[in-house]
Motif scaffolding. Structure first.
Motif, PDB file in Angstrom:
ATOM      1  N   ASP A 135      -4.786  -6.940  -5.438  1.00  0.00           N
ATOM      2  CA  ASP A 135      -4.657  -7.671  -4.172  1.00  0.00           C
ATOM      3  C   ASP A 135      -5.027  -9.153  -4.327  1.00  0.00           C
TER       4      ASP A 135
ATOM      5  N   THR B 150       0.837  -1.206   0.000  1.00  0.00           N
ATOM      6  CA  THR B 150       0.000   0.000   0.000  1.00  0.00           C
ATOM      7  C   THR B 150       0.874   1.259   0.000  1.00  0.00           C
TER       8      THR B 150
ATOM      9  N   VAL C 241     -11.466  -0.558  -6.382  1.00  0.00           N
ATOM     10  CA  VAL C 241     -11.974  -1.929  -6.362  1.00  0.00           C
ATOM     11  C   VAL C 241     -12.580  -2.301  -7.709  1.00  0.00           C
TER      12      VAL C 241
ATOM     13  N   TYR D  71     -13.174   0.355 -12.933  1.00  0.00           N
ATOM     14  CA  TYR D  71     -13.081   0.172 -11.488  1.00  0.00           C
ATOM     15  C   TYR D  71     -13.948   1.193 -10.769  1.00  0.00           C
TER      16      TYR D  71
ATOM     17  N   ARG E 236      -8.560  -4.476   3.469  1.00  0.00           N
ATOM     18  CA  ARG E 236      -8.440  -5.492   2.425  1.00  0.00           C
ATOM     19  C   ARG E 236      -9.413  -6.644   2.664  1.00  0.00           C
TER      20      ARG E 236
ATOM     21  N   HIS F  56      -3.986  -1.181  -4.961  1.00  0.00           N
ATOM     22  CA  HIS F  56      -4.545   0.172  -5.046  1.00  0.00           C
ATOM     23  C   HIS F  56      -5.278   0.554  -3.757  1.00  0.00           C
ATOM     24  N   LEU F  57      -4.493   0.642  -2.691  1.00  0.00           N
ATOM     25  CA  LEU F  57      -4.990   1.109  -1.391  1.00  0.00           C
ATOM     26  C   LEU F  57      -4.024   2.175  -0.910  1.00  0.00           C
TER      27      LEU F  57
ATOM     28  N   ALA G  59      -9.487   3.422  -1.900  1.00  0.00           N
ATOM     29  CA  ALA G  59      -9.316   2.063  -2.407  1.00  0.00           C
ATOM     30  C   ALA G  59      -9.963   1.965  -3.783  1.00  0.00           C
TER      31      ALA G  59
ATOM     32  N   CYS H 254     -15.676  -6.731  -3.045  1.00  0.00           N
ATOM     33  CA  CYS H 254     -14.952  -5.573  -3.580  1.00  0.00           C
ATOM     34  C   CYS H 254     -13.451  -5.707  -3.322  1.00  0.00           C
ATOM     35  N   SER H 255     -12.847  -6.726  -3.903  1.00  0.00           N
ATOM     36  CA  SER H 255     -11.399  -6.888  -3.750  1.00  0.00           C
ATOM     37  C   SER H 255     -10.677  -5.682  -4.338  1.00  0.00           C
ATOM     38  N   ILE H 256      -9.589  -5.294  -3.671  1.00  0.00           N
ATOM     39  CA  ILE H 256      -8.815  -4.128  -4.111  1.00  0.00           C
ATOM     40  C   ILE H 256      -7.947  -4.496  -5.305  1.00  0.00           C
ATOM     41  N   LYS H 257      -7.859  -3.588  -6.258  1.00  0.00           N
ATOM     42  CA  LYS H 257      -7.070  -3.830  -7.476  1.00  0.00           C
ATOM     43  C   LYS H 257      -5.646  -4.274  -7.119  1.00  0.00           C
TER      44      LYS H 257
END
Length: 232
Positions: free
Chosen positions: A184, A72, A105, A155, A171, A199-200, A103, A179-182
C-alpha cells in the motif's frame, strides 16, 4: 493490475447465492462499481453470471450493497431483489453486520491487540483519508479493533474488526500506528506488489439474511499467493 487475474463470469468465486443475494470473493484489481476508468465492474460480471446460469433474458437486477477498494480482495455482497437491497443497505448503514478483515503489515503493532479511534478526514483530490487523534472540520469518527494473529518471516498478520465503515479506514488507521499494509504505497508501504494489489482481505462477514431472517456467516479464502498462503 494484471487483467488475467480479474473476475469473469467463468471464473467468478461465488461464496453464497440464493434468490435474494449473491456473495462473491473479489479478486484484487476487480472494481465493484463502474468508475472513470471505464473498466468492467464486478457488478456487471455478476449480472452476466446470473443471466447465463439462470437463463434470464433481458436485464438482470443487481443491487450494490457496499464496496471494497480496488486493490483489496474478499467478500462483496450484492442484492438480487430491490427488497433485499433496501434491507441490506439498512443493515450495513446501521452496522448490524460483523466484518472481519485480514491485513498483512510490515511492522509489529505497538500492542498485540487494541482498539483504534481516530477522526478520518477525506481528501477527494488525493483519494486518501487522513487519521487525526482529535476531531477536525469535516472529519468522521472511525473505530476498529485489531489483534495480532501470526508472525510471518517478514510480516505480521492482523485480524481487524470494523466498527465503522469509513473511506480507506483500515489502511489509514493502521498506517497511523506504523503498520502500513503490504503493497500500500498510498499509506506508507515502501514498495508496491507486482500485481498492484495490497494485502488487505475482507475475510469474514456475519449478517442476518434480509428475507429469511436467519444469521449467516460467510468466509472468503485468501488469494492464492505466497504471503497469503503463509497466513493460512
Amino acid at each position: 493490475m494484471n487483467p488475467k487475474t480479474h473476475s469473469t463470469k467463468d471464473n467468478l468465486q461465488v461464496l453464497f447465492e440464493d434468490n435474494h443475494l449473491i456473495v462473491v470473493n473479489k479478486r484484487p484489481g476487480d472494481i465493484v462499481q463502474g468508475d472513470k476508468t471505464g473498466d468492467a465492474p464486478l457488478s456487471e460480471v455478476v449480472k452476466e453470471y446470473i443471466a447465463e446460469k439462470y437463463n434470464k433474458p433481458g436485464a438482470v437486477y443487481l443491487g450494490v450493497v457496499h464496496r471494497l477498494d480496488r486493490p483489496t480482495s474478499g467478500i462483496v455482497v450484492f442484492a438480487r431483489t430491490s427488497k433485499a437491497l433496501a434491507r441490506l443497505n439498512k443493515m450495513f448503514a446501521e452496522r448490524e453486520t460483523e466484518k472481519i478483515y485480514w491485513a498483512v503489515v510490515k511492522n509489529m503493532p505497538p500492542k498485540t491487540e487494541d482498539t483504534l479511534t481516530h477522526f478520518l478526514k477525506r481528501n477527494p483530490k488525493q483519494n486518501k483519508s487522513y487519521a487525526h487523534i482529535k476531531e477536525v472540520p469535516d472529519s468522521k469518527n472511525a473505530v476498529l479493533h485489531y489483534k495480532l494473529l501470526k508472525k510471518l518471516d517478514n510480516y505480521f498478520l492482523l485480524e481487524v474488526v470494523l466498527e465503522t465503515g469509513r473511506h480507506h479506514q483500515i489502511r489509514s488507521q493502521l498506517s497511523s500506528i506504523g503498520c502500513s499494509i503490504k503493497g500500500d504505497l498510498k499509506y506508507g508501504f515502501d514498495r508496491s506488489n507486482p500485481d498492484g494489489s495490497i494485502h488487505l482481505h475482507a475475510k469474514k462477514l456475519t449478517l442476518i439474511h434480509p428475507v429469511q431472517k436467519e444469521e449467516i456467516t460467510i468466509e472468503a479464502p485468501t488469494p492464492d499467493e505466497a504471503v497469503w498462503n503463509a497466513c493460512n
